[in-house]
Scaffold this motif. Structure first.
Motif, mmCIF file in Angstrom:
data_model
loop_
_atom_site.group_PDB
_atom_site.id
_atom_site.type_symbol
_atom_site.label_atom_id
_atom_site.label_comp_id
_atom_site.label_asym_id
_atom_site.label_seq_id
_atom_site.Cartn_x
_atom_site.Cartn_y
_atom_site.Cartn_z
ATOM 1 N N PRO A 1 0.387 10.094 -3.743
ATOM 2 C CA PRO A 1 0.492 9.197 -4.903
ATOM 3 C C PRO A 1 -0.089 9.838 -6.160
ATOM 4 O O PRO A 1 -0.981 10.685 -6.078
ATOM 5 C CB PRO A 1 -0.345 7.987 -4.479
ATOM 6 C CG PRO A 1 -1.324 8.524 -3.483
ATOM 7 C CD PRO A 1 -0.598 9.620 -2.765
ATOM 8 N N CYS B 1 -3.568 12.776 -7.274
ATOM 9 C CA CYS B 1 -4.199 11.587 -7.844
ATOM 10 C C CYS B 1 -5.325 11.956 -8.819
ATOM 11 O O CYS B 1 -6.275 12.619 -8.446
ATOM 12 C CB CYS B 1 -4.776 10.767 -6.689
ATOM 13 S SG CYS B 1 -4.951 9.084 -7.078
ATOM 14 N N PHE C 1 -1.428 7.847 -8.409
ATOM 15 C CA PHE C 1 -2.363 6.829 -8.887
ATOM 16 C C PHE C 1 -2.598 5.884 -7.714
ATOM 17 O O PHE C 1 -1.668 5.590 -6.967
ATOM 18 C CB PHE C 1 -1.679 6.082 -10.045
ATOM 19 C CG PHE C 1 -2.480 4.956 -10.654
ATOM 20 C CD1 PHE C 1 -3.474 5.210 -11.573
ATOM 21 C CD2 PHE C 1 -2.198 3.630 -10.337
ATOM 22 C CE1 PHE C 1 -4.190 4.168 -12.163
ATOM 23 C CE2 PHE C 1 -2.897 2.595 -10.922
ATOM 24 C CZ PHE C 1 -3.904 2.862 -11.835
ATOM 25 N N ILE C 2 -3.845 5.443 -7.507
ATOM 26 C CA ILE C 2 -4.067 4.471 -6.422
ATOM 27 C C ILE C 2 -4.888 3.281 -6.922
ATOM 28 O O ILE C 2 -5.596 3.377 -7.926
ATOM 29 C CB ILE C 2 -4.749 5.081 -5.168
ATOM 30 C CG1 ILE C 2 -6.117 5.688 -5.504
ATOM 31 C CG2 ILE C 2 -3.846 6.048 -4.456
ATOM 32 C CD1 ILE C 2 -6.937 6.034 -4.276
ATOM 33 N N THR D 1 2.638 5.141 -6.276
ATOM 34 C CA THR D 1 1.383 4.647 -5.691
ATOM 35 C C THR D 1 1.627 4.224 -4.256
ATOM 36 O O THR D 1 2.718 3.760 -3.904
ATOM 37 C CB THR D 1 0.783 3.480 -6.516
ATOM 38 O OG1 THR D 1 -0.559 3.248 -6.079
ATOM 39 C CG2 THR D 1 1.589 2.185 -6.385
ATOM 40 N N ALA E 1 -7.538 6.050 -10.665
ATOM 41 C CA ALA E 1 -7.497 4.943 -9.705
ATOM 42 C C ALA E 1 -8.023 3.689 -10.384
ATOM 43 O O ALA E 1 -8.733 3.765 -11.390
ATOM 44 C CB ALA E 1 -8.342 5.277 -8.481
ATOM 45 N N PHE F 1 -0.759 6.345 -14.904
ATOM 46 C CA PHE F 1 -0.097 6.223 -13.604
ATOM 47 C C PHE F 1 0.430 7.586 -13.145
ATOM 48 O O PHE F 1 0.760 7.773 -11.990
ATOM 49 C CB PHE F 1 1.099 5.245 -13.673
ATOM 50 C CG PHE F 1 0.724 3.809 -13.916
ATOM 51 C CD1 PHE F 1 -0.597 3.376 -13.858
ATOM 52 C CD2 PHE F 1 1.705 2.871 -14.194
ATOM 53 C CE1 PHE F 1 -0.925 2.043 -14.083
ATOM 54 C CE2 PHE F 1 1.393 1.536 -14.420
ATOM 55 C CZ PHE F 1 0.067 1.125 -14.371
#
Length: 608
Positions: free
Chosen positions: A274, A356, A276-277, A229, A359, A219
């Motif tokens: 973010p 990021c 993490f997505i 996120t 994902a 994450f």
């Protein structure tokens, strides 16, 4: 292999419900940034865990003041926005059950869900939604209250509950057990009327806590930074709802973005940054296609395609090394990869916010090559699989051993079983309680705690699941050949000009396809070939375009036997849309509806 289990890594709570995390986190660390919300000027403002708790408490008191009681069902009809998460946790704090409705639902769909769930109050985003509910309200005698977010429902409710003691909310909250129903989420109805999936607090806890425990390290963009996120998946869908719950329980900073279009989403990814997505494959396809078109417009398509090739080979070499079947990328490939990282991959990551590195993708199948490309470009996508009935993910690729083209291994606490007819069965703490008011459908789907998914698949020797199709979608030609349409459709869709593909051929002598076009990609294709921009009707008759689409079909056919191959196809002038009733809100094809709407075109494919 017919069965594979991964033991649970998170302890199942024996008491309490989902709202407890909000109060526990605020007591532990009230100043930690928990969420972010856009102000009137469109700037992101941080919200601490203490502030979020105070808002949840004030809204919960307002709901009690307005007559919402323990066990009541309250509909939420809105796009993905901060207030949805606020209302979810406020309703959970008093033991009420939010019932999500897609903002695009028709009046009849809304009527069916509100009636079936016995909803007593509703929260809508704006006046159009209020009018949709208003048009069927005379048939819903149990619906007593309606609040509108854009008419400041949040402030109105908080004011209404100001006189109620905090303790009243806490008494409701402490009466909850993990087995209490948390929500009723309606399936998207690809094969008929939507069914209400009853999901408990324990289902969400098993799902979210095992995922957080297993994936928490990824994450972050780097060790030690705050995980964050940006949620742009619809909160009416189980995937978006699981992200909301997991972010709050896992202390991941959460932002909301209501629009899925690249024009709205990309600036917010850059502003929110973010770490993490979570998305559906469509988003990654769009990002890739836009980057490729930009390169072609700048006259750099050759280098871009070489960069893609290098990324795919690099990721494949890395994958082989992870599974002990190869040494990893060689020296020259590493040098090539380093060069393209500056020229191509870095820019792609910047477009996604710059931080990021990981994902998660679900909702539909992602092409293996696309997953490899993103991995080689420095953003690993963990493809997973699940249903509303399994509270989102039942399987996902593990971070250290991602097998691209599969949907991964069971998430902790889950068993995947392949039945004799290749149907995928699931078992675990996240499996739903059954369908609301529908014991017949529940009996067909749930067998002693096992969920019969209706999907077909296979497990490899390491426990990785590959989905091969849906039981109800298997085509049988007049010669008796069975064909799974999903695999062929996915391969045709891999062509940049193709938006959608529907394979037909049930009780027909051979397989055919209906193909729709990606308008942005076609416009770009015409520009690059110095052709005039053509109307939809002209495009369908353009010989050069037909040749391009034929290439996509031929490429798909190389992967299957002659009897399974697409013999002929038809390019359609317009895409299938949700408004026409041809797609579900989660963008899945409604096959029967498409075959009915295009019966004349399908008939012509077999009489030319």
């Amino acid at each position: 292999m017919h069965e594979f289990t991964v033991p649970a890594s998170a302890t199942a709570p024996q008491v309490g419900g989902l709202a407890d995390a909000v109060f526990d986190h605020a007591a532990d660390d009230p100043d930690r940034v928990a969420l972010a919300r856009k102000d009137a000027q469109g700037q992101w403002q941080d919200i601490t865990s203490g502030q979020f708790r105070d808002q949840v408490l004030a809204l919960a008191k307002g709901m009690l003041a307005e007559g919402v009681r323990f066990g009541d069902r309250v509909a939420i009809m809105s796009r993905t926005r901060y207030e949805w998460t606020l209302f979810d946790f406020a309703l959970w704090a008093i033991g009420a059950q939010p019932v999500p409705l897609y903002p695009t639902s028709s009046a009849e769909q809304v009527y069916w869900m509100l009636h079936d769930a016995g909803v007593s109050a509703a929260v809508v985003e704006h006046e159009d939604h209020a009018m949709t509910i208003g048009s069927v309200v005379d048939r819903l005698p149990q619906l007593k209250r309606l609040w509108q977010l854009d008419a400041d429902a949040e402030a109105e409710l908080m004011a209404a509950g100001a006189h109620i003691e905090d303790d009243v909310v806490h008494r409701h909250r402490l009466a909850l057990t993990p087995d209490t129903v948390a929500t009723v989420i309606y399936t998207s109805g690809t094969t008929g009327r939507p069914k209400g999936c009853v999901i408990s607090h324990a289902n969400f806890m098993a799902e979210a806590d095992n995922i957080v425990d297993r994936y928490e390290p990824v994450f972050h963009s780097k060790p030690g930074d705050q995980a964050s996120t940006l949620l742009f998946l619809p909160l009416a869908h189980v995937f978006g709802r699981m992200v909301e719950v997991a972010a709050v329980r896992g202390r991941v900073k959460l932002g909301h973005q209501p629009q899925l279009s690249a024009a709205a989403l990309l600036p917010d990814l850059v502003a929110f940054r973010p770490s993490f997505i979570l998305a559906v494959p469509y988003i990654f396809e769009k990002v890739f296609a836009a980057a490729r078109r930009k390169a072609e417009l700048e006259g750099k398509l050759g280098p871009f395609d070489k960069a893609v090739e290098a990324a795919v080979r690099y990721a494949e070499a890395t994958e082989h090394k992870a599974f002990g079947t190869g040494p990893g990328p060689g020296a020259s490939l590493r040098m090539q990869h380093q060069l393209f990282d500056k020229l191509v991959y870095g820019k792609l990551r910047e477009a996604m916010g710059g931080r990021c590195r990981h994902a998660m993708s679900g909702g539909s199948a992602m092409e293996r090559r696309l997953g490899l490309f993103f991995d080689g470009a420095g953003m690993r996508i963990f493809e997973g699989y699940g249903l509303t009935e399994s509270t989102a993910a039942a399987t996902a690729n593990p971070p250290e051993q991602t097998r691209f083209g599969t949907v991964g291994r069971p998430i902790p606490g889950t068993t995947v079983h392949i039945a004799e007819d290749s149907e995928v069965w699931l078992h675990g703490g996240q499996i739903f309680q059954g369908y609301l008011n529908n014991p017949e459908a529940t009996g067909e789907t749930l067998h002693d705690g096992w969920l019969a998914t209706g999907d077909l698949g296979s497990l490899d020797e390491d426990g990785y699941l590959t989905i091969t199709g849906r039981k109800k979608e298997i085509l049988v030609t007049s010669s008796g050949k069975t064909v799974s349409p999903a695999t062929l459709e996915e391969r045709v869709r891999a062509h940049p000009l193709v938006a959608q593909c529907v394979v037909v051929g049930n009780d027909r002598p051979y397989i055919s396809a209906l193909v729709t076009l990606d308008q942005e990609a076609v416009s770009h294709w015409l520009t690059m070939r110095e052709k005039p921009q053509l109307s939809q009707a002209e495009l369908v008759c353009d010989a050069d375009l037909e040749t391009e689409i034929r290439r996509a079909v031929v490429a798909a056919n190389t992967q299957v036997s002659q009897a399974e191959s697409i013999r002929t196809f038809r390019i359609l002038a317009a895409q299938f849309t949700e408004e026409q009733g041809l797609l579900t809100p989660s963008l899945k094809l409604k096959r029967k509806a498409i075959e009915k709407a295009y019966a004349v075109e399908i008939e012509a494919l077999y009489h030319t």
